[in-house]
Motif scaffolding. Structure first.
Motif, PDB file in Angstrom:
ATOM      1  N   ARG A 592       0.829  -1.210   0.000  1.00 59.71           N
ATOM      2  CA  ARG A 592       0.000   0.000   0.000  1.00 59.71           C
ATOM      3  C   ARG A 592       0.861   1.257   0.000  1.00 59.71           C
ATOM      4  O   ARG A 592       0.492   2.264  -0.598  1.00 59.71           O
ATOM      5  N   CYS A 593       1.997   1.200   0.709  1.00 60.48           N
ATOM      6  CA  CYS A 593       2.883   2.368   0.769  1.00 60.48           C
ATOM      7  C   CYS A 593       3.582   2.609  -0.568  1.00 60.48           C
ATOM      8  O   CYS A 593       3.847   3.761  -0.936  1.00 60.48           O
ATOM      9  N   TYR A 594       3.897   1.523  -1.282  1.00 56.57           N
ATOM     10  CA  TYR A 594       4.621   1.634  -2.551  1.00 56.57           C
ATOM     11  C   TYR A 594       3.880   0.864  -3.641  1.00 56.57           C
ATOM     12  O   TYR A 594       4.313  -0.220  -4.048  1.00 56.57           O
ATOM     13  N   PRO A 595       2.742   1.400  -4.096  1.00 58.33           N
ATOM     14  CA  PRO A 595       1.952   0.688  -5.120  1.00 58.33           C
ATOM     15  C   PRO A 595       2.736   0.568  -6.426  1.00 58.33           C
ATOM     16  O   PRO A 595       3.500   1.465  -6.796  1.00 58.33           O
ATOM     17  N   GLY A 596       2.543  -0.551  -7.091  1.00 54.79           N
ATOM     18  CA  GLY A 596       3.202  -0.761  -8.374  1.00 54.79           C
ATOM     19  C   GLY A 596       4.556  -1.437  -8.270  1.00 54.79           C
ATOM     20  O   GLY A 596       5.102  -1.907  -9.268  1.00 54.79           O
ATOM     21  N   VAL A 597       5.132  -1.513  -7.058  1.00 51.08           N
ATOM     22  CA  VAL A 597       6.423  -2.184  -6.875  1.00 51.08           C
ATOM     23  C   VAL A 597       6.186  -3.689  -6.802  1.00 51.08           C
ATOM     24  O   VAL A 597       5.271  -4.138  -6.100  1.00 51.08           O
ATOM     25  N   PRO A 598       6.969  -4.490  -7.534  1.00 50.52           N
ATOM     26  CA  PRO A 598       6.756  -5.948  -7.514  1.00 50.52           C
ATOM     27  C   PRO A 598       6.811  -6.517  -6.096  1.00 50.52           C
ATOM     28  O   PRO A 598       7.626  -6.078  -5.268  1.00 50.52           O
ATOM     29  N   GLU A 599       5.944  -7.483  -5.836  1.00 46.05           N
ATOM     30  CA  GLU A 599       5.842  -8.078  -4.499  1.00 46.05           C
ATOM     31  C   GLU A 599       7.173  -8.662  -4.036  1.00 46.05           C
ATOM     32  O   GLU A 599       7.565  -8.521  -2.878  1.00 46.05           O
ATOM     33  N   GLN A 600       7.890  -9.323  -4.983  1.00 48.63           N
ATOM     34  CA  GLN A 600       9.152  -9.972  -4.611  1.00 48.63           C
ATOM     35  C   GLN A 600      10.187  -8.958  -4.138  1.00 48.63           C
ATOM     36  O   GLN A 600      10.972  -9.224  -3.217  1.00 48.63           O
ATOM     37  N   LYS A 601      10.185  -7.766  -4.751  1.00 44.53           N
ATOM     38  CA  LYS A 601      11.131  -6.716  -4.357  1.00 44.53           C
ATOM     39  C   LYS A 601      10.823  -6.231  -2.942  1.00 44.53           C
ATOM     40  O   LYS A 601      11.736  -5.994  -2.136  1.00 44.53           O
ATOM     41  N   LEU A 602       9.536  -6.082  -2.621  1.00 43.03           N
ATOM     42  CA  LEU A 602       9.137  -5.651  -1.284  1.00 43.03           C
ATOM     43  C   LEU A 602       9.457  -6.731  -0.247  1.00 43.03           C
ATOM     44  O   LEU A 602       9.901  -6.428   0.860  1.00 43.03           O
ATOM     45  N   ARG A 603       9.227  -7.999  -0.607  1.00 42.42           N
ATOM     46  CA  ARG A 603       9.566  -9.117   0.293  1.00 42.42           C
ATOM     47  C   ARG A 603      11.067  -9.118   0.602  1.00 42.42           C
ATOM     48  O   ARG A 603      11.494  -9.317   1.741  1.00 42.42           O
ATOM     49  N   SER A 604      11.856  -8.899  -0.460  1.00 41.22           N
ATOM     50  CA  SER A 604      13.316  -8.892  -0.305  1.00 41.22           C
ATOM     51  C   SER A 604      13.749  -7.766   0.623  1.00 41.22           C
ATOM     52  O   SER A 604      14.627  -7.942   1.473  1.00 41.22           O
ATOM     53  N   HIS A 605      13.123  -6.592   0.464  1.00 40.45           N
ATOM     54  CA  HIS A 605      13.495  -5.452   1.304  1.00 40.45           C
ATOM     55  C   HIS A 605      13.091  -5.699   2.760  1.00 40.45           C
ATOM     56  O   HIS A 605      13.864  -5.385   3.678  1.00 40.45           O
ATOM     57  N   LEU A 606      11.906  -6.261   2.993  1.00 39.99           N
ATOM     58  CA  LEU A 606      11.504  -6.622   4.357  1.00 39.99           C
ATOM     59  C   LEU A 606      12.479  -7.639   4.946  1.00 39.99           C
ATOM     60  O   LEU A 606      12.843  -7.562   6.125  1.00 39.99           O
ATOM     61  N   GLY A 607      12.924  -8.568   4.107  1.00 38.47           N
ATOM     62  CA  GLY A 607      13.871  -9.586   4.549  1.00 38.47           C
ATOM     63  C   GLY A 607      15.197  -8.998   4.992  1.00 38.47           C
ATOM     64  O   GLY A 607      15.872  -9.558   5.866  1.00 38.47           O
ATOM     65  N   SER A 608      15.591  -7.852   4.409  1.00 40.29           N
ATOM     66  CA  SER A 608      16.862  -7.227   4.795  1.00 40.29           C
ATOM     67  C   SER A 608      16.800  -6.657   6.215  1.00 40.29           C
ATOM     68  O   SER A 608      17.829  -6.268   6.769  1.00 40.29           O
ATOM     69  N   PHE A 609      15.606  -6.623   6.825  1.00 39.08           N
ATOM     70  CA  PHE A 609      15.458  -6.212   8.218  1.00 39.08           C
ATOM     71  C   PHE A 609      14.898  -7.350   9.076  1.00 39.08           C
ATOM     72  O   PHE A 609      14.316  -7.116  10.140  1.00 39.08           O
ATOM     73  N   GLY A 610      15.056  -8.572   8.597  1.00 41.02           N
ATOM     74  CA  GLY A 610      14.678  -9.744   9.390  1.00 41.02           C
ATOM     75  C   GLY A 610      13.203 -10.070   9.397  1.00 41.02           C
ATOM     76  O   GLY A 610      12.754 -10.910  10.178  1.00 41.02           O
ATOM     77  N   VAL A 611      12.407  -9.411   8.523  1.00 39.81           N
ATOM     78  CA  VAL A 611      10.966  -9.716   8.447  1.00 39.81           C
ATOM     79  C   VAL A 611      10.789 -10.665   7.266  1.00 39.81           C
ATOM     80  O   VAL A 611      10.569 -10.244   6.128  1.00 39.81           O
ATOM     81  N   THR A 612      10.909 -11.954   7.542  1.00 42.28           N
ATOM     82  CA  THR A 612      10.939 -12.962   6.475  1.00 42.28           C
ATOM     83  C   THR A 612       9.823 -13.985   6.653  1.00 42.28           C
ATOM     84  O   THR A 612       9.188 -14.064   7.698  1.00 42.28           O
ATOM     85  N   GLY A 613       9.620 -14.791   5.596  1.00 41.37           N
ATOM     86  CA  GLY A 613       8.694 -15.927   5.660  1.00 41.37           C
ATOM     87  C   GLY A 613       7.311 -15.562   6.163  1.00 41.37           C
ATOM     88  O   GLY A 613       6.710 -14.571   5.742  1.00 41.37           O
ATOM     89  N   ASN A 614       6.825 -16.377   7.111  1.00 40.22           N
ATOM     90  CA  ASN A 614       5.474 -16.176   7.646  1.00 40.22           C
ATOM     91  C   ASN A 614       5.330 -14.877   8.427  1.00 40.22           C
ATOM     92  O   ASN A 614       4.231 -14.334   8.552  1.00 40.22           O
ATOM     93  N   LEU A 615       6.455 -14.372   8.969  1.00 38.72           N
ATOM     94  CA  LEU A 615       6.409 -13.132   9.739  1.00 38.72           C
ATOM     95  C   LEU A 615       5.898 -11.975   8.877  1.00 38.72           C
ATOM     96  O   LEU A 615       5.197 -11.088   9.357  1.00 38.72           O
ATOM     97  N   ALA A 616       6.240 -11.997   7.576  1.00 43.06           N
ATOM     98  CA  ALA A 616       5.808 -10.934   6.665  1.00 43.06           C
ATOM     99  C   ALA A 616       4.311 -11.014   6.362  1.00 43.06           C
ATOM    100  O   ALA A 616       3.738 -10.067   5.816  1.00 43.06           O
ATOM    101  N   LEU A 617       3.673 -12.146   6.708  1.00 47.82           N
ATOM    102  CA  LEU A 617       2.247 -12.335   6.411  1.00 47.82           C
ATOM    103  C   LEU A 617       1.383 -12.341   7.677  1.00 47.82           C
ATOM    104  O   LEU A 617       0.173 -12.512   7.597  1.00 47.82           O
ATOM    105  N   GLN A 618       2.010 -12.159   8.848  1.00 45.26           N
ATOM    106  CA  GLN A 618       1.259 -12.124  10.107  1.00 45.26           C
ATOM    107  C   GLN A 618       0.603 -10.761  10.304  1.00 45.26           C
ATOM    108  O   GLN A 618       1.205  -9.737   9.976  1.00 45.26           O
ATOM    109  N   PRO A 619      -0.630 -10.714  10.833  1.00 47.03           N
ATOM    110  CA  PRO A 619      -1.219  -9.403  11.178  1.00 47.03           C
ATOM    111  C   PRO A 619      -0.294  -8.665  12.147  1.00 47.03           C
ATOM    112  O   PRO A 619       0.253  -9.272  13.066  1.00 47.03           O
ATOM    113  N   MET A 620      -0.129  -7.368  11.933  1.00 46.20           N
ATOM    114  CA  MET A 620       0.878  -6.639  12.715  1.00 46.20           C
ATOM    115  C   MET A 620       0.496  -6.460  14.183  1.00 46.20           C
ATOM    116  O   MET A 620       1.353  -6.189  15.010  1.00 46.20           O
TER     117      MET A 620
END
Length: 715
Positions: A592-620
């Protein structure tokens, strides 16, 4: 060419150039000396490039004079042959077809292939309805979670000052074979722990392992083994803001004292009424009046005796002393709680807990809202704490100072260690090393026996030896593999471009909020891409205000704050964490913050701060405070900033995450300015200390240890 540009700039600007900071003059010269710079018609290009800077730096009085100066600069540069002539443009007499004479027309661009079948309008509407339904479900689940949390808080037993010395005193607390879970997820399984009276425990473990939930369960007496008469106070919520003063808010926790004083005031008023009636000569009610006055006198005598027993006279002084230690001035103590911010109201909640002195005190990140002066006071106060407490903290030095034992929560198990945090780390490393040796020795012995069995399995002469080896192998205990927490990482992205200096420059900048006093006067400093700075000073002195001035969220009331047009600035503070959409998950939030950016790129960026796998899909709302902080870090750094401004970045992070943050900041290829009182973070990641005091920002020539000693000596 730069020398010529310098002489022209100084010639046109005259003496005013001498009053401007040299980095700004250098920037103007470098812009105009660029071979590809377009001066434009009558200096229009110069005005667009540096016009605002000339006015802001007071090189010119207004934009009208600025246009004249830009025209003069263009004229002077032209005389030196530094203005490129514009290529001559000639109009064609008749239209000309570019494809004339070509045998074939250029092929039309084919539409890009779409994955899967094309969606009809009806299908699109179905998808939209499904999306809205999922959002409603997420919001409903979040509201249900909030209701559960509110119900849990209301179920917390009321804890107040206990003057009843009768009954059996609470000593050691034995909790055995208990489990803790939340939302169907097990956090502690078959846990057993003994809390010895008078010991001070530090509870450590990764973000999300369940430290805060464990404390809540203890506060609710939801774990077997906790005596029913044990007073447990969990400092988690700030006090409610109302008309009660900060001092009275603390004193109100002594309910018996408050009730006795109220009754005393009522009886004294009644006594005055009776005295007034006697003076009026009311003879008929004289006998009843005497009886009432005697009863009132007897009750007042009982009240005064009880007030003496509970030491009521010293209560106000004790409460004021605690508030003063937490940086409340005498004037602040008399202010209503509704006038304080959330951070200060958390301090009042902490003061109430220290005043109550419960049997078991539970502190969750108590240093988050404190400045260094208050942290040092709290350390000395807790070191003398006579009863038992458990503290969760990200501050290594704080834990080393105040705790006597460490409770480690890992892999759904609780393990107790004697000593402070440094001792725990050494002990644990030694245990891991010894266990690794045991695992390797076990594997070698097993491999040796298995090799013998495999070699002589079908040899009749050695059948008995083979059988004895098989039995020995079955009897041999299997040593469990070492389970280590996965390595944390904070990878701040490296910016693709590198703007030239000056990046950020303060020139005689002053600031004060509308209707208030001037907070800062004539600030002069600069920040570049190599800056590694920590700002320190008491809470409320204006450190966060300076960050807002740097970021452009606030404007100076006088003077200038120059920011390069090309610089990208990222700001991390508690508001960014609080501003997360808790009903969403980290990946959806980033989309939502960066519309149009590929999902994989956003996943990779979250992963660079340790938010990986199922953690990225958990309700905050299910994430811990530290996990939410990592999502906020990912959000603010996605655009690859050149400068990162950090306001208390280690709050809510666990100790391993703070280590990862230090490594990430050390490797970051940009400028850093942080506000923090975390000694370990500052010592490991910055090179300069700036002290904010008395409306000024001054460099401190020394280490954080030197600054800490200075604060201790002044208190």
């Amino acid at each position: 060419m730069t020398e010529v540009a310098s002489s022209v700039v100084h010639e046109v600007l005259g003496r005013r150039a001498e009053d401007v900071d040299q980095p700004i003059i250098d920037y103007i010269i470098n812009v105009l000396a660029d071979e590809d710079f377009d001066f434009g018609e009558d200096g229009d290009g110069v005005f667009e490039a540096i016009g605002e800077l000339l006015v802001a730096a007071e090189c010119v009085s207004d934009f009208s004079e600025c246009r004249q100066v830009c025209g003069k600069l263009t004229e002077k540069f032209g005389k030196h042959g530094l203005v490129k002539p514009k290529p001559t443009v000639r109009s064609l007499a008749t239209p000309f077809r570019m494809n004339e004479g070509m045998e074939e027309e250029a092929p039309k661009k084919k539409p890009e292939p779409v994955d899967g079948p094309l969606l009809s309008e009806r299908d699109k509407m179905k998808l939209e309805r499904k999306k809205r339904k999922e959002e409603r479900q997420r919001e409903a689940q979040y509201q249900m979670h909030l209701a559960e949390m509110e119900a849990a808080r209301e179920g917390m037993p009321v804890v107040c000052v206990n003057h009843d010395t009768g009954g059996q005193a609470i000593r050691d607390i034995h909790m055995e074979n208990f489990s803790v879970s939340v939302g169907g997820r097990d956090l502690i399984v078959d846990g057993s722990i003994t809390l010895s009276f008078g010991r001070h425990y530090g509870l450590v473990g990764r973000n999300g392992t369940g430290k805060t939930t464990f404390l809540r369960h203890m506060a609710l007496h939801a774990i077997d083994g906790i005596p029913s008469n044990c007073q447990i106070l969990h400092v988690e919520q700030e006090v409610v803001g109302d008309d009660t003063t900060a001092l009275q808010c603390v004193l109100n926790t002594d309910i018996e004292r408050t009730q006795l004083l109220q009754e005393e005031a009522q009886l004294l008023a009644k006594q005055r009424e009776l005295d007034f009636e006697d003076e009026d000569g009311n003879i008929s009610g004289h006998l009843n009046g005497v009886t009432d006055k005697d009863a009132i006198s007897q009750r007042l005598e009982q009240i005064y005796k009880r007030l003496e027993v509970i030491d009521a006279d010293t209560a106000e002084a004790r409460a004021a002393s605690i508030l003063a230690g937490l940086s409340f001035s005498p004037e602040m103590q008399k202010k209503a709680t509704k006038t304080f911010s959330g951070g200060w109201r958390m301090r009042i909640a902490l003061a109430r807990a220290l005043f109550i002195e419960p049997d078991l005190l539970l502190l969750d990140e108590p240093t988050n809202h404190l400045d260094l002066h208050a942290v040092l006071w709290l350390e000395s106060y807790l070191m003398k704490w006579p009863k038992t407490f458990i503290v969760v903290s990200h501050a290594r030095e704080f834990l080393n100072t105040v705790v006597t034992d460490i409770i480690h929560l890992q892999g759904q198990k609780l393990t107790a260690y004697k000593g402070n945090y440094d001792t725990f780390e050494k002990t644990r490393q030694e245990q891991i090393k010894n266990k690794q040796k045991a695992v390797e020795a076990n594997e070698r012995a097993r491999s040796h026996m298995q090799a013998f069995i495999d070699k002589f399995r079908y040899n009749a002469k050695r059948a008995s030896l083979v059988q004895s080896r098989i039995k020995a192998l079955e009897r041999m205990e299997h040593v469990d593999e070492i389970v280590n927490d996965p390595d944390y990482k904070f990878e701040f992205p490296t910016p693709d471009d590198r703007p030239g200096p000056p990046i950020i420059s303060f020139s005689d900048a002053s600031f004060g909020y509308s209707g208030g006093p001037i907070l800062f006067k004539n600030l002069n400093f600069g920040i570049d891409l190599d800056s590694r700075i920590a700002m320190v000073g008491p809470n409320g002195i204006g450190k966060s205000t300076i960050l807002k001035l740097i970021a452009g969220e606030l404007q100076p009331t006088s003077g200038t704050v120059f920011r390069s047009a090309k610089v990208r600035i990222a700001v991390f503070n508690q508001h960014h964490v609080d501003g997360l959409d808790l009903s969403s998950n980290p990946l959806l939030y980033m989309m939502r913050c960066y519309p149009g950016v590929p999902e994989q790129k956003l996943r990779s960026h979250l992963g660079s701060f340790g938010v990986t796998g199922n953690l990225a899909l958990q309700p905050m709302y299910t994430l811990s405070g530290g996990q939410k902080s990592r999502v906020a870090f990912a959000k603010i750094t996605f655009k690859k900033p050149h400068i990162i401004l950090l306001d208390e970045p280690s709050n809510h992070l666990d100790l391993d995450a703070v280590e990862a943050l230090i490594q990430g900041l050390v490797l970051f290829q940009g400028g850093i300015l942080m506000v923090s009182h975390d000694e370990h973070l500052i010592s490991g990641s910055v090179e300069e200390l700036w002290i904010v005091s008395e409306g000024k920002v001054n460099p401190f020539h020394g280490t954080f240890q030197d600054y800490k000693k200075m604060v201790q000596s002044s208190s």
